[in-house]
Write a protein that holds these residues in place. Sequence first.
Motif, mmCIF file in Angstrom:
data_model
loop_
_atom_site.group_PDB
_atom_site.id
_atom_site.type_symbol
_atom_site.label_atom_id
_atom_site.label_comp_id
_atom_site.label_asym_id
_atom_site.label_seq_id
_atom_site.Cartn_x
_atom_site.Cartn_y
_atom_site.Cartn_z
ATOM 1 N N ASN A 14 45.384 41.084 49.162
ATOM 2 C CA ASN A 14 44.591 40.677 48.000
ATOM 3 C C ASN A 14 45.154 39.403 47.381
ATOM 4 O OD1 ASN A 14 42.490 42.473 47.908
ATOM 5 N ND2 ASN A 14 43.565 43.979 46.656
ATOM 6 N N LEU A 15 46.487 39.335 47.302
ATOM 7 C CA LEU A 15 47.126 38.122 46.762
ATOM 8 C C LEU A 15 46.774 36.921 47.646
ATOM 9 C CD1 LEU A 15 50.670 39.351 45.652
ATOM 10 C CD2 LEU A 15 48.847 38.480 44.192
ATOM 11 N N ARG A 16 46.905 37.172 48.926
ATOM 12 C CA ARG A 16 46.576 36.080 49.849
ATOM 13 C C ARG A 16 45.095 35.718 49.718
ATOM 14 N NH1 ARG A 16 49.577 37.396 55.516
ATOM 15 N NH2 ARG A 16 51.674 36.832 54.829
ATOM 16 N N LEU A 17 44.256 36.718 49.614
ATOM 17 C CA LEU A 17 42.820 36.458 49.474
ATOM 18 C C LEU A 17 42.535 35.745 48.154
ATOM 19 C CD1 LEU A 17 41.121 39.693 50.876
ATOM 20 C CD2 LEU A 17 41.087 37.411 51.852
ATOM 21 N N ASP A 18 43.261 36.143 47.078
ATOM 22 C CA ASP A 18 43.085 35.446 45.802
ATOM 23 C C ASP A 18 43.515 33.987 45.935
ATOM 24 O OD1 ASP A 18 42.075 37.665 44.561
ATOM 25 O OD2 ASP A 18 43.998 38.271 43.636
ATOM 26 N N GLY A 19 44.614 33.777 46.646
ATOM 27 C CA GLY A 19 45.066 32.394 46.895
ATOM 28 C C GLY A 19 44.039 31.629 47.706
ATOM 29 N N MET A 20 43.482 32.319 48.684
ATOM 30 C CA MET A 20 42.452 31.662 49.500
ATOM 31 C C MET A 20 41.201 31.404 48.662
ATOM 32 S SD MET A 20 42.873 33.578 53.161
ATOM 33 C CE MET A 20 41.529 32.807 53.930
#
Length: 153
Positions: free
Chosen positions: A18-24
């Motif tokens: 989710n963090l990575r997706l939020d960053g993306m």
Amino acid sequence: MSENEKLDLILKGMSQINLRLDGMDARFDAMDARFDAVDTRFDAMDKRLDKVEMRLDNIEMRLDKVEMRLDEVETRLGDVEAEVKVMKIILENETNRNIRIVAENHLNLDLKLNMAIKNSEDVMAKQTAQEVYLNLQQAKIKELVNSRYVMNM
């Protein structure tokens, strides 16, 4: 490992995802903003190009009008050239011929005038001679008349 631990691991993994997706998502939002700016720039360029195309169309229309006028001028110039050629031919054929005729007749008239002047001078000389002769004759007549008048007296 228990199921809770597994779930915690899965949850941890999911939160990292989710963090990575939020960053993306943030990156995609930034890219979307950049694309919007590029799109705005392209729209501005489109408007400018439309204006340039309109100006070019106006220039083309003006050039077409100029070409039409030049065609008209060329046509008129051709007509004028043809008329000048006709006038030159007339000048060469008619005027020069007429000038030659006038010159020849002028020469004839000049000769006739010279002859008339000579004849006039001859007539005047004869008239003067006749007047002198007449005066002499009148003087002689007077003398004769006077001498007869003197004798009769």
